[in-house]
Design a protein around this motif. Structure first.
Motif, PDB file in Angstrom:
ATOM      1  N   ASP A 120      76.346 -79.896 -13.698  1.00  0.00           N
ATOM      2  CA  ASP A 120      76.294 -78.446 -13.473  1.00  0.00           C
ATOM      3  C   ASP A 120      75.370 -77.777 -14.478  1.00  0.00           C
ATOM      4  N   VAL A 121      74.119 -78.234 -14.496  1.00  0.00           N
ATOM      5  CA  VAL A 121      73.131 -77.667 -15.419  1.00  0.00           C
ATOM      6  C   VAL A 121      71.860 -77.325 -14.658  1.00  0.00           C
ATOM      7  N   CYS A 122      71.053 -76.472 -15.272  1.00  0.00           N
ATOM      8  CA  CYS A 122      69.780 -76.054 -14.681  1.00  0.00           C
ATOM      9  C   CYS A 122      68.694 -76.118 -15.745  1.00  0.00           C
ATOM     10  N   ALA A 123      67.546 -76.658 -15.393  1.00  0.00           N
ATOM     11  CA  ALA A 123      66.375 -76.673 -16.265  1.00  0.00           C
ATOM     12  C   ALA A 123      65.409 -75.580 -15.841  1.00  0.00           C
ATOM     13  N   LEU A 124      64.848 -74.904 -16.824  1.00  0.00           N
ATOM     14  CA  LEU A 124      63.849 -73.865 -16.588  1.00  0.00           C
ATOM     15  C   LEU A 124      62.723 -74.035 -17.612  1.00  0.00           C
ATOM     16  N   PRO A 125      61.557 -73.466 -17.341  1.00  0.00           N
ATOM     17  CA  PRO A 125      60.561 -73.405 -18.412  1.00  0.00           C
ATOM     18  C   PRO A 125      61.125 -72.595 -19.576  1.00  0.00           C
ATOM     19  N   GLY A 126      60.688 -72.910 -20.797  1.00  0.00           N
ATOM     20  CA  GLY A 126      61.069 -72.069 -21.919  1.00  0.00           C
ATOM     21  C   GLY A 126      60.700 -70.629 -21.648  1.00  0.00           C
ATOM     22  N   ASP A 147      52.908 -77.866 -21.151  1.00  0.00           N
ATOM     23  CA  ASP A 147      53.598 -78.135 -22.406  1.00  0.00           C
ATOM     24  C   ASP A 147      55.075 -78.404 -22.122  1.00  0.00           C
ATOM     25  N   ALA A 148      55.644 -79.296 -22.883  1.00  0.00           N
ATOM     26  CA  ALA A 148      57.053 -79.656 -22.689  1.00  0.00           C
ATOM     27  C   ALA A 148      57.944 -78.645 -23.410  1.00  0.00           C
ATOM     28  N   ASP A 149      57.899 -77.411 -22.933  1.00  0.00           N
ATOM     29  CA  ASP A 149      58.753 -76.321 -23.398  1.00  0.00           C
ATOM     30  C   ASP A 149      59.822 -76.116 -22.337  1.00  0.00           C
ATOM     31  N   LEU A 150      61.054 -76.339 -22.690  1.00  0.00           N
ATOM     32  CA  LEU A 150      62.104 -76.457 -21.678  1.00  0.00           C
ATOM     33  C   LEU A 150      63.397 -75.818 -22.170  1.00  0.00           C
ATOM     34  N   LEU A 151      64.034 -75.081 -21.281  1.00  0.00           N
ATOM     35  CA  LEU A 151      65.366 -74.530 -21.529  1.00  0.00           C
ATOM     36  C   LEU A 151      66.319 -75.142 -20.511  1.00  0.00           C
ATOM     37  N   VAL A 152      67.428 -75.666 -20.980  1.00  0.00           N
ATOM     38  CA  VAL A 152      68.457 -76.217 -20.102  1.00  0.00           C
ATOM     39  C   VAL A 152      69.739 -75.427 -20.339  1.00  0.00           C
ATOM     40  N   VAL A 153      70.323 -74.924 -19.262  1.00  0.00           N
ATOM     41  CA  VAL A 153      71.524 -74.100 -19.389  1.00  0.00           C
ATOM     42  C   VAL A 153      72.642 -74.655 -18.518  1.00  0.00           C
ATOM     43  N   ASN A 154      73.864 -74.397 -18.944  1.00  0.00           N
ATOM     44  CA  ASN A 154      75.021 -74.734 -18.131  1.00  0.00           C
ATOM     45  C   ASN A 154      75.202 -73.678 -17.045  1.00  0.00           C
ATOM     46  N   GLY A 155      75.567 -74.130 -15.846  1.00  0.00           N
ATOM     47  CA  GLY A 155      75.768 -73.183 -14.754  1.00  0.00           C
ATOM     48  C   GLY A 155      74.521 -72.998 -13.917  1.00  0.00           C
ATOM     49  N   ASP A 156      74.551 -71.959 -13.098  1.00  0.00           N
ATOM     50  CA  ASP A 156      73.484 -71.722 -12.127  1.00  0.00           C
ATOM     51  C   ASP A 156      72.961 -70.293 -12.280  1.00  0.00           C
ATOM     52  N   PRO A 157      71.836 -70.089 -12.974  1.00  0.00           N
ATOM     53  CA  PRO A 157      71.303 -68.731 -13.162  1.00  0.00           C
ATOM     54  C   PRO A 157      70.843 -68.071 -11.872  1.00  0.00           C
ATOM     55  N   ALA A 158      70.726 -68.834 -10.772  1.00  0.00           N
ATOM     56  CA  ALA A 158      70.415 -68.216  -9.494  1.00  0.00           C
ATOM     57  C   ALA A 158      71.573 -67.371  -8.999  1.00  0.00           C
ATOM     58  N   ALA A 181      70.852 -81.116 -12.677  1.00  0.00           N
ATOM     59  CA  ALA A 181      71.409 -80.909 -11.337  1.00  0.00           C
ATOM     60  C   ALA A 181      70.567 -79.953 -10.503  1.00  0.00           C
ATOM     61  N   ARG A 182      69.864 -79.030 -11.164  1.00  0.00           N
ATOM     62  CA  ARG A 182      69.010 -78.075 -10.452  1.00  0.00           C
ATOM     63  C   ARG A 182      67.893 -77.647 -11.385  1.00  0.00           C
ATOM     64  N   MET A 183      66.836 -77.075 -10.793  1.00  0.00           N
ATOM     65  CA  MET A 183      65.676 -76.726 -11.603  1.00  0.00           C
ATOM     66  C   MET A 183      64.985 -75.496 -11.031  1.00  0.00           C
ATOM     67  N   PHE A 184      64.554 -74.615 -11.924  1.00  0.00           N
ATOM     68  CA  PHE A 184      63.625 -73.538 -11.578  1.00  0.00           C
ATOM     69  C   PHE A 184      62.313 -73.873 -12.269  1.00  0.00           C
ATOM     70  N   ASN A 185      61.252 -74.067 -11.489  1.00  0.00           N
ATOM     71  CA  ASN A 185      60.011 -74.579 -12.076  1.00  0.00           C
ATOM     72  C   ASN A 185      59.052 -73.486 -12.556  1.00  0.00           C
ATOM     73  N   TRP A 208      63.029 -72.718  -6.814  1.00  0.00           N
ATOM     74  CA  TRP A 208      64.186 -73.545  -7.118  1.00  0.00           C
ATOM     75  C   TRP A 208      64.067 -74.911  -6.458  1.00  0.00           C
ATOM     76  N   SER A 209      64.695 -75.898  -7.072  1.00  0.00           N
ATOM     77  CA  SER A 209      64.843 -77.205  -6.443  1.00  0.00           C
ATOM     78  C   SER A 209      66.174 -77.804  -6.876  1.00  0.00           C
ATOM     79  N   GLY A 210      66.543 -78.896  -6.226  1.00  0.00           N
ATOM     80  CA  GLY A 210      67.826 -79.535  -6.500  1.00  0.00           C
ATOM     81  C   GLY A 210      67.743 -80.521  -7.648  1.00  0.00           C
ATOM     82  N   PRO A 211      68.557 -81.572  -7.602  1.00  0.00           N
ATOM     83  CA  PRO A 211      68.590 -82.553  -8.691  1.00  0.00           C
ATOM     84  C   PRO A 211      67.193 -83.098  -9.000  1.00  0.00           C
TER      85      PRO A 211
END
Length: 395
Positions: free
Chosen positions: A54-60, A364-375, A9-13, A17-20
């Motif tokens: 309601d999830v967010c992807a971030l780099p590991g 590298d495909a190192d990825l953390l996905v969390v529930n909610g919005d860490p922003a 749903a959202r991403m910090f690259n 930040w960006s949306g879906p």
């Protein structure tokens, strides 16, 4: 190796930040990052994972200062002395696994025994689902009887220091660690505010390391050591507590020296809120002033990352890095700045900037996905929905 198409749903690259968003991963790398509405139809059939609304992807996350050889007990030095290398390596595996499970996909190990972290890093390169990428310093350089001498890195004299740097390079270390100032965990060594090596010694280490393409991380509690490290050209400053014989003194001269040079300040933050915080008494009395200095460094635009010193006590378990983000926010960082400090900037400080710390094609495909919005709420980093390391799903 698995192919994934991940929708969030959202991403910090790593910087913004960006949306879906949709992320494509194949052969351990990110191959494409796109708006979720631009998802391709792939006839090769990547595994689709839609993490929900309601999830967010971030780099590991990347911890720039850990000690996998410390077991986060009340007396990790005594524990270290009681175990042989085989037992220690197994203990380090468990510590590394707990970090990876929390979404910490890379660490800099800045002090171990017998180059065990180098061996462990090679093991994890073959089995990335077992632990994070490790950048290891091996046994840190320290004078005889100096801070952390129990790791086996006691070295004095110009030629011996050059030889020690070459030895670390030959073993496959990714960084050289020098205990420039004293510390709190070694009875009989110099106090934390005092330097342990001369400027000539320090320059010898930096010149030889840089000749071999290795960065130098300097353990610096004292203002004297901080300034010396910057003058010698080290790459990262560890701890940065501004200590003097009278206490912590983040004065303008030292702050300007750090902010005005191309050096990373690796701040020691992150504690488990469920465990009593019990730093050495002399340091505990100075924490307010130390944090004032860290806040001032941020205001001055210093390059700041986080090294938790994981392992040194029960309040510093090896999965503690996510807790440090809330502390950065308290120091005045924006959510973007705080998360960059534990992703993109941490990757650069660790020599991994070309490969890690960002969600972009080629990384590298190192990825953390969390529930909610860490922003909006940093505690969302503790609610892990998924972890990927080198394109392998860990959880």
């Amino acid at each position: 190796m698995s192919k994934y198409l991940i929708r969030v749903a959202r991403m910090f690259n790593g910087t913004a930040w960006s949306g879906p968003s949709a992320l494509y991963m194949e052969n351990g790398r990110i191959t494409k990052v796109a708006d979720i509405n631009d998802t391709d139809t792939d006839t090769d059939g990547p595994e689709l994972i839609d993490f929900g609304p309601d999830v967010c992807a971030l780099p590991g996350l990347i911890d720039t200062h850990v000690h996998l050889a410390f077991d986060a007990s009340a007396d990790p030095v005594t524990t270290l002395a009681k175990v042989d290398d085989d037992e220690l390596l197994e203990q380090m595996r468990r510590a590394a696994s707990s970090a990876l499970f929390a979404g910490i996909t890379a660490v800099r190990d800045l002090g171990d025994r017998s180059y065990l972290a180098v061996a462990l890093g090679r093991e994890f390169d073959q089995h990335p689902d077992q632990g994070p990428h490790i950048v290891s310093a091996g046994p840190p350089l320290t004078p005889f009887g100096g801070h952390c001498h129990f790791f086996g890195g006691e070295t004095e004299g110009t030629e011996a220091l050059r030889t020690a740097v070459r030895e670390r390079h030959e073993h496959g270390c990714g960084v050289v660690k020098i205990m420039l100032s004293g510390g709190n965990m070694t009875p009989g060594s110099k106090p934390p505010y005092a330097s342990q090596y001369t400027m000539d010694d320090l320059r010898t280490v930096v010149e030889e390391a840089h000749r071999l393409g290795l960065p130098v991380a300097a353990h610096v509690h004292g203002n004297e050591a901080i300034v010396e490290a910057i003058e010698a050209g080290v790459d990262t400053l560890e701890h940065v507590t501004f200590l003097t014989p009278e206490g912590s003194d983040p004065n303008d001269e030292v702050l300007a020296a750090i902010a005005g040079n191309n050096v990373f300040a690796s701040l020691t933050l992150g504690t488990d809120p469920n465990v009593p915080f019990t730093p050495p008494a002399a340091l505990a009395a100075q924490i307010g002033r130390i944090l004032e200095g860290h806040r001032a460094l941020h205001v001055r635009g210093a390059r700041i990352v986080v090294g938790t010193d994981a392992g040194i006590g029960p309040f510093k378990p090896h999965n503690v890095l996510p807790h440090a983000v809330a502390q950065l926010l308290q120091l005045g960082f924006s959510s973007e700045e705080a998360l960059a400090a534990v992703t993109a900037h941490a990757a650069e400080a660790s020599g991994l900037g070309e490969r890690k710390g960002r969600l972009r094609a080629g990384s590298d495909a190192d990825l953390l996905v969390v529930n909610g919005d860490p922003a909006r709420d940093a505690s969302a980093l503790l609610d892990v929905a998924g972890v990927f390391r080198a394109g392998v799903r860990v959880r």
